[in-house]
Design a protein around this motif. Sequence first.
Motif, PDB file in Angstrom:
ATOM      1  N   THR A 101       0.762  -1.041   0.058  1.00  0.00           N
ATOM      2  CA  THR A 101       0.060  -0.026  -0.052  1.00  0.00           C
ATOM      3  C   THR A 101       0.937   1.134  -0.126  1.00  0.00           C
ATOM      4  O   THR A 101       0.679   2.311  -0.757  1.00  0.00           O
ATOM      5  CB  THR A 101      -1.032  -0.038   1.334  1.00  0.00           C
ATOM      6  OG1 THR A 101      -1.645  -1.249   1.080  1.00  0.00           O
ATOM      7  CG2 THR A 101      -2.059   1.095   1.137  1.00  0.00           C
ATOM      8  N   ALA A 104       2.282   1.901  -3.448  1.00  0.00           N
ATOM      9  CA  ALA A 104       1.437   2.173  -4.439  1.00  0.00           C
ATOM     10  C   ALA A 104       0.909   3.452  -4.467  1.00  0.00           C
ATOM     11  O   ALA A 104       0.445   4.340  -5.245  1.00  0.00           O
ATOM     12  CB  ALA A 104      -0.058   1.347  -4.364  1.00  0.00           C
ATOM     13  N   THR A 105       0.712   4.073  -3.101  1.00  0.00           N
ATOM     14  CA  THR A 105       0.195   5.247  -2.663  1.00  0.00           C
ATOM     15  C   THR A 105       1.430   6.519  -2.691  1.00  0.00           C
ATOM     16  O   THR A 105       1.054   7.668  -2.778  1.00  0.00           O
ATOM     17  CB  THR A 105      -0.732   5.351  -1.591  1.00  0.00           C
ATOM     18  OG1 THR A 105       0.058   4.646  -0.236  1.00  0.00           O
ATOM     19  CG2 THR A 105      -1.818   4.442  -1.717  1.00  0.00           C
ATOM     20  N   PRO A 107       4.840   6.416  -4.109  1.00  0.00           N
ATOM     21  CA  PRO A 107       5.920   6.037  -4.890  1.00  0.00           C
ATOM     22  C   PRO A 107       7.208   6.520  -4.754  1.00  0.00           C
ATOM     23  O   PRO A 107       8.121   5.811  -4.927  1.00  0.00           O
ATOM     24  CB  PRO A 107       5.396   5.818  -6.418  1.00  0.00           C
ATOM     25  CG  PRO A 107       4.388   6.903  -6.367  1.00  0.00           C
ATOM     26  CD  PRO A 107       3.608   6.572  -5.063  1.00  0.00           C
ATOM     27  N   GLN A 196      -4.446  -1.620  -6.653  1.00  0.00           N
ATOM     28  CA  GLN A 196      -3.272  -0.927  -6.388  1.00  0.00           C
ATOM     29  C   GLN A 196      -1.980  -1.586  -6.949  1.00  0.00           C
ATOM     30  O   GLN A 196      -1.007  -0.803  -7.252  1.00  0.00           O
ATOM     31  CB  GLN A 196      -3.100  -0.427  -5.053  1.00  0.00           C
ATOM     32  CG  GLN A 196      -4.231   0.394  -4.370  1.00  0.00           C
ATOM     33  CD  GLN A 196      -3.909   0.573  -2.749  1.00  0.00           C
ATOM     34  OE1 GLN A 196      -3.423  -0.201  -2.027  1.00  0.00           O
ATOM     35  NE2 GLN A 196      -4.135   1.923  -2.502  1.00  0.00           N
ATOM     36  N   SER A 198      -1.070  -2.209  -9.852  1.00  0.00           N
ATOM     37  CA  SER A 198      -0.449  -1.741 -11.022  1.00  0.00           C
ATOM     38  C   SER A 198       0.178  -0.198 -10.722  1.00  0.00           C
ATOM     39  O   SER A 198       0.936   0.278 -11.754  1.00  0.00           O
ATOM     40  CB  SER A 198      -1.533  -1.351 -12.178  1.00  0.00           C
ATOM     41  OG  SER A 198      -2.776  -0.548 -11.761  1.00  0.00           O
ATOM     42  N   ALA A 199      -0.156   0.267  -9.663  1.00  0.00           N
ATOM     43  CA  ALA A 199       0.706   1.510  -9.233  1.00  0.00           C
ATOM     44  C   ALA A 199       1.914   1.506  -8.673  1.00  0.00           C
ATOM     45  O   ALA A 199       2.468   2.469  -8.511  1.00  0.00           O
ATOM     46  CB  ALA A 199      -0.344   2.232  -8.323  1.00  0.00           C
ATOM     47  N   THR A 201       5.738   0.943  -8.806  1.00  0.00           N
ATOM     48  CA  THR A 201       6.630   1.377  -9.705  1.00  0.00           C
ATOM     49  C   THR A 201       8.018   0.894  -9.487  1.00  0.00           C
ATOM     50  O   THR A 201       8.977   0.848 -10.225  1.00  0.00           O
ATOM     51  CB  THR A 201       6.545   2.774 -10.180  1.00  0.00           C
ATOM     52  OG1 THR A 201       6.844   3.781  -9.117  1.00  0.00           O
ATOM     53  CG2 THR A 201       5.393   3.168 -10.689  1.00  0.00           C
TER      54      THR A 201
END
Length: 258
Positions: A101, A104-105, A107, A196, A198-199, A201
Motif C-alpha cells: 500500500t 502504491a500510494t 511511490p 493498487q 499496477s500503481a 513502480t
Amino acid sequence: MNVETPQGTVHVHRTGTTGRPLLLLHPLALSGAVWDPVARYFADTHQVLAPDARGHGASTWDGAEFGVADMAADAAAVISALDAGPADVVGLSMGASTALTLAATRPELVHRLVLADGTAYYGDDAVPVWAERAERATTVERSKQLDFQRDRWFAAPYLAAHPDEVERVCEIFLKTDSAAHGAACRALGGLDARGQLSAVTAPTQVLVGEEDYATPPAMSEALAAGISGAQLRILEKTRHLSLLERPDVWPTLFGGAA
C-alpha cells in the motif's frame, strides 16, 4: 527513535547510521524487534528502520479502528521523518500488505520493494474470517495462542533446530497488546489492494514460503502477476515467517547473487 504523527507516536527500532534507509515492516501481533537479526545483517550498508505498528511494541494507539492504509501512512511518516528517502522497503506478512500500500500510494518514498508472505486480498470471506481471528486474539489467553502461531510461523525442522529464535519471537507475541492484535486482524480482513498493484513502480521481489498456509503461494503469485516486472521466488520447505526462517535469502533481497 520516535516519530510523531497526527495519530500518535510510532516507535522505530533503528540500527546503522549510514547508507540508504531500509524500512522493515513486521507481521501481525509482533513488533519491529522481530527484525533484529535482519537489522544487524544490513546495518553496515543501510540505515535500518523497523517501526512498531499501531498498538504493537512501543507505538501508541488511541483505540480507534484502523486499516492497512493507516499503517502505510505511518510507514510513510517514518521515511519522511529522516528526509532521506526513497527507502528500500521490506514487508513480511501484515508488513507486506502495508509495504504494498505504501509503494502504491507514495511511490516517491520507495526505491526497491520486497513483499514476503503477503497478499493484496485475503478472499471473499476475509471479513468474517478475520473477525473470528480478532475475537480469538482478544478473548483467548496469549500463551494459549502460541501453538497455533508457531505452526503457522515456522516449518517443523526450523522449530526443532532453532528453539532460541522461536522463543524470541514468541516472547514478542506474548507482549503484544491483545486489543491492538484484534484491531489489526480486522484491518487485514478489510484489505483489498488488488486495484493498487499496477500503481507500484519500484523494482519488486515477491517471496513466499512453499509451505505457507497463512498466505499461500497463490497469493504471492497474484502479487507478482499484478506488479509490472516483479520477480517471484518460492522458498522450499519454508512457512510464513520466511525471512526469519531463511537468512540465506538476505543477501539476495536486492538483486544479489543467490
